[in-house]
Design a protein around this motif. Structure first.
Motif, PDB file in Angstrom:
ATOM      1  N   ALA A 124       0.861  -1.180   0.000  1.00 20.27           N
ATOM      2  CA  ALA A 124       0.000   0.000   0.000  1.00 20.27           C
ATOM      3  C   ALA A 124       0.901   1.234   0.000  1.00 20.27           C
ATOM      4  O   ALA A 124       2.086   1.146   0.330  1.00 20.27           O
ATOM      5  N   PRO A 125       0.378   2.402  -0.352  1.00 21.09           N
ATOM      6  CA  PRO A 125       1.240   3.584  -0.467  1.00 21.09           C
ATOM      7  C   PRO A 125       1.760   4.052   0.886  1.00 21.09           C
ATOM      8  O   PRO A 125       1.055   3.998   1.895  1.00 21.09           O
ATOM      9  N   LEU A 126       3.013   4.483   0.900  1.00 21.37           N
ATOM     10  CA  LEU A 126       3.578   5.080   2.110  1.00 21.37           C
ATOM     11  C   LEU A 126       4.002   6.510   1.811  1.00 21.37           C
ATOM     12  O   LEU A 126       4.058   6.935   0.652  1.00 21.37           O
ATOM     13  N   GLN A 127       4.292   7.251   2.861  1.00 17.68           N
ATOM     14  CA  GLN A 127       4.698   8.650   2.736  1.00 17.68           C
ATOM     15  C   GLN A 127       6.213   8.727   2.912  1.00 17.68           C
ATOM     16  O   GLN A 127       6.734   8.504   4.005  1.00 17.68           O
ATOM     17  N   LYS A 128       6.926   9.018   1.840  1.00 17.81           N
ATOM     18  CA  LYS A 128       8.385   9.051   1.916  1.00 17.81           C
ATOM     19  C   LYS A 128       8.869  10.038   2.971  1.00 17.81           C
ATOM     20  O   LYS A 128       9.851   9.779   3.683  1.00 17.81           O
ATOM     21  N   SER A 129       8.180  11.174   3.094  1.00 12.98           N
ATOM     22  CA  SER A 129       8.638  12.207   4.025  1.00 12.98           C
ATOM     23  C   SER A 129       8.596  11.723   5.474  1.00 12.98           C
ATOM     24  O   SER A 129       9.443  12.120   6.288  1.00 12.98           O
ATOM     25  N   THR A 130       7.640  10.872   5.821  1.00 14.62           N
ATOM     26  CA  THR A 130       7.557  10.374   7.194  1.00 14.62           C
ATOM     27  C   THR A 130       8.796   9.573   7.551  1.00 14.62           C
ATOM     28  O   THR A 130       9.338   9.693   8.663  1.00 14.62           O
ATOM     29  N   ILE A 131       9.253   8.747   6.625  1.00 13.55           N
ATOM     30  CA  ILE A 131      10.445   7.926   6.881  1.00 13.55           C
ATOM     31  C   ILE A 131      11.691   8.800   6.884  1.00 13.55           C
ATOM     32  O   ILE A 131      12.581   8.643   7.735  1.00 13.55           O
ATOM     33  N   ASN A 132      11.774   9.752   5.968  1.00 18.21           N
ATOM     34  CA  ASN A 132      12.914  10.669   5.978  1.00 18.21           C
ATOM     35  C   ASN A 132      12.951  11.510   7.249  1.00 18.21           C
ATOM     36  O   ASN A 132      14.020  11.731   7.818  1.00 18.21           O
ATOM     37  N   ASP A 133      11.791  11.952   7.700  1.00 19.03           N
ATOM     38  CA  ASP A 133      11.736  12.739   8.932  1.00 19.03           C
ATOM     39  C   ASP A 133      12.084  11.904  10.159  1.00 19.03           C
ATOM     40  O   ASP A 133      12.451  12.454  11.206  1.00 19.03           O
ATOM     41  N   ALA A 134      11.989  10.584  10.018  1.00 24.27           N
ATOM     42  CA  ALA A 134      12.379   9.697  11.115  1.00 24.27           C
ATOM     43  C   ALA A 134      13.881   9.444  11.122  1.00 24.27           C
ATOM     44  O   ALA A 134      14.390   8.738  11.998  1.00 24.27           O
ATOM     45  N   GLY A 135      14.586  10.006  10.132  1.00 24.11           N
ATOM     46  CA  GLY A 135      16.034   9.897  10.125  1.00 24.11           C
ATOM     47  C   GLY A 135      16.604   8.878   9.174  1.00 24.11           C
ATOM     48  O   GLY A 135      17.804   8.579   9.226  1.00 24.11           O
ATOM     49  N   VAL A 136      15.774   8.337   8.274  1.00 30.31           N
ATOM     50  CA  VAL A 136      16.246   7.343   7.310  1.00 30.31           C
ATOM     51  C   VAL A 136      16.141   7.922   5.903  1.00 30.31           C
ATOM     52  O   VAL A 136      15.058   8.365   5.499  1.00 30.31           O
ATOM     53  N   ALA A 137      17.250   7.925   5.180  1.00 35.08           N
ATOM     54  CA  ALA A 137      17.224   8.400   3.793  1.00 35.08           C
ATOM     55  C   ALA A 137      16.438   7.392   2.957  1.00 35.08           C
ATOM     56  O   ALA A 137      16.842   6.243   2.825  1.00 35.08           O
ATOM     57  N   PHE A 138      15.317   7.832   2.400  1.00 35.80           N
ATOM     58  CA  PHE A 138      14.399   6.917   1.713  1.00 35.80           C
ATOM     59  C   PHE A 138      13.842   7.622   0.494  1.00 35.80           C
ATOM     60  O   PHE A 138      13.212   8.673   0.601  1.00 35.80           O
ATOM     61  N   THR A 139      14.076   7.040  -0.697  1.00 37.30           N
ATOM     62  CA  THR A 139      13.575   7.668  -1.924  1.00 37.30           C
ATOM     63  C   THR A 139      12.361   6.968  -2.497  1.00 37.30           C
ATOM     64  O   THR A 139      11.710   7.490  -3.391  1.00 37.30           O
ATOM     65  N   GLY A 140      12.052   5.760  -2.014  1.00 31.96           N
ATOM     66  CA  GLY A 140      10.868   5.069  -2.493  1.00 31.96           C
ATOM     67  C   GLY A 140      10.973   3.567  -2.320  1.00 31.96           C
ATOM     68  O   GLY A 140      12.042   3.014  -2.043  1.00 31.96           O
ATOM     69  N   HIS A 141       9.808   2.908  -2.453  1.00 32.03           N
ATOM     70  CA  HIS A 141       9.750   1.450  -2.370  1.00 32.03           C
ATOM     71  C   HIS A 141      10.760   0.789  -3.317  1.00 32.03           C
ATOM     72  O   HIS A 141      11.477  -0.147  -2.945  1.00 32.03           O
ATOM     73  N   THR A 142      10.772   1.252  -4.570  1.00 35.53           N
ATOM     74  CA  THR A 142      11.570   0.589  -5.604  1.00 35.53           C
ATOM     75  C   THR A 142      13.039   0.537  -5.214  1.00 35.53           C
ATOM     76  O   THR A 142      13.686  -0.519  -5.239  1.00 35.53           O
TER      77      THR A 142
END
Length: 351
Positions: A124-142
């Protein structure tokens, strides 16, 4: 058995995951991965809104890790692998404190599929900004799936069936990307002959093994307007894309092009094609999403696991408005596609 991650808890992910898994319960065993308390609350609201009776059985992560057989499912209920949130989610309101819990759902799906506890992953869709704001560099599922599975290159592909109202005669449309989530200014440098060769090899392999297409035909777009206009609008077509296509043809791949992207997406060109390879995100996906939005899916090719997803985002506004407003058809399509890909991948290569 499909691992279904529920995505951003403040968005529509929990609702569409529940509704699609429940609607598909007689066709696929879907194990939901998310916060059990939130999913029970969402299920109760859906039951009241639609007069249905979604039933959930929650399993703690420790219990699952000790005994994968605890995931036995049945048509009368849905199984939930409980990944508790750090703080209760409020619909429509992002909270960075829950970023790590969202990422954990994806980690569990990946680990479980690699260990053969699951046959495929549906996200299901996630919000990239939430994970980045948690301190993890995340650009997307893929990109994350590639990193976590040690896959050097993956291919992002969206697919779907245009509705009858569109007037299109195409039974199914697939658009893959040579590059994924990059700033537009970085795209030309990311397109290399070596990279395109690997992308075409991945497309050929997965279209055959995961989609059951014996000899897929792939149409390749150019990068520049009018596919470079014989070099006057750019030389990437002549110097990189054309040589990559010719080399792929020499390897037995039915790849053709490069074609101007502004005229390629017509029935008369696509009716005999199995996939279009576009050079960048906003070259190919606007057409696909215009034609199939709400019924399309996202597929990550090249992975050692099968992964499908919805073709839309978290829709925080719809989540904030309450259950019953989100359309879960794309999630149903993602579950159907994952099940079909699992079946196709288990057939002997000769079939």
């Amino acid at each position: 058995m499909l691992a279904v991650t529920c995505g951003e808890p403040a968005g529509i992910g929990p609702e569409i995951a529940l509704r699609a898994a429940w609607d598909m319960r007689d066709k696929a065993d879907c194990v939901l991965i998310g916060d059990a308390a939130l999913l029970r609350q969402t299920a109760a609201a859906l039951n009241a809104a639609f007069g249905i009776s979604i039933e959930l059985d929650a399993i703690a992560l420790d219990a699952w890790r000790q005994d994968g057989a605890a995931l036995a499912t049945g048509s009368g209920h849905l199984t939930v692998l409980d990944c508790p949130l750090a703080t209760p989610a409020a619909a429509g309101q992002l909270d960075a404190r829950n970023g790590m819990a969202v990422l954990q759902t994806l980690d569990i799906a990946i680990q479980g599929t690699l260990a053969a506890c699951f046959d495929a992953i549906v996200t299901a869709p996630l919000q990239k900004s939430t994970i980045n704001d948690a301190g993890v560099a995340f650009t997307g599922h893929t990109e994350y799936l590639a990193e976590q599975t040690g896959t050097p290159q993956v291919v992002m592909m969206l697919a779907g069936t245009p509705p009858a109202s569109s007037g299109s005669a195409l039974p199914y449309l697939r658009v893959a990307l040579a590059t994924t989530h990059l700033p537009l200014k970085d795209v030309p440098a990311a397109i290399t002959e070596e990279g395109l060769a690997l992308t075409l090899d991945i497309l050929q392999h997965d279209l055959q093994r995961k989609f059951g297409l014996a000899r897929p035909r792939i149409l390749v777009t150019g990068l520049n307007p009018h596919a470079g206009e014989s070099g006057y609008l750019g030389r990437e077509e002549q110097d990189i894309i054309e040589p990559a296509i010719k080399a792929a043809q020499a390897r037995g791949i039915d790849a053709r092009g490069p074609y101007p992207a502004d005229t390629l997406f017509q029935d008369k060109y696509l009716r005999d094609a199995d996939c279009v390879l576009a050079m960048y995100h906003d070259q190919g996906l606007p057409v696909l999403k215009f034609a199939t939005f709400g019924n399309g899916i996202n597929v990550t090719l090249g992975l050692p696991v099968i992964r499908t997803s919805v073709d839309h985002g978290t829709a925080l506004d719809l989540a904030a408005a309450g259950v019953g407003r989100a359309d879960h058809q794309s999630m149903i399509a993602a579950i159907e596609a994952a099940a079909e890909m699992v079946a196709a991948s288990k057939k002997p290569a000769s079939q």
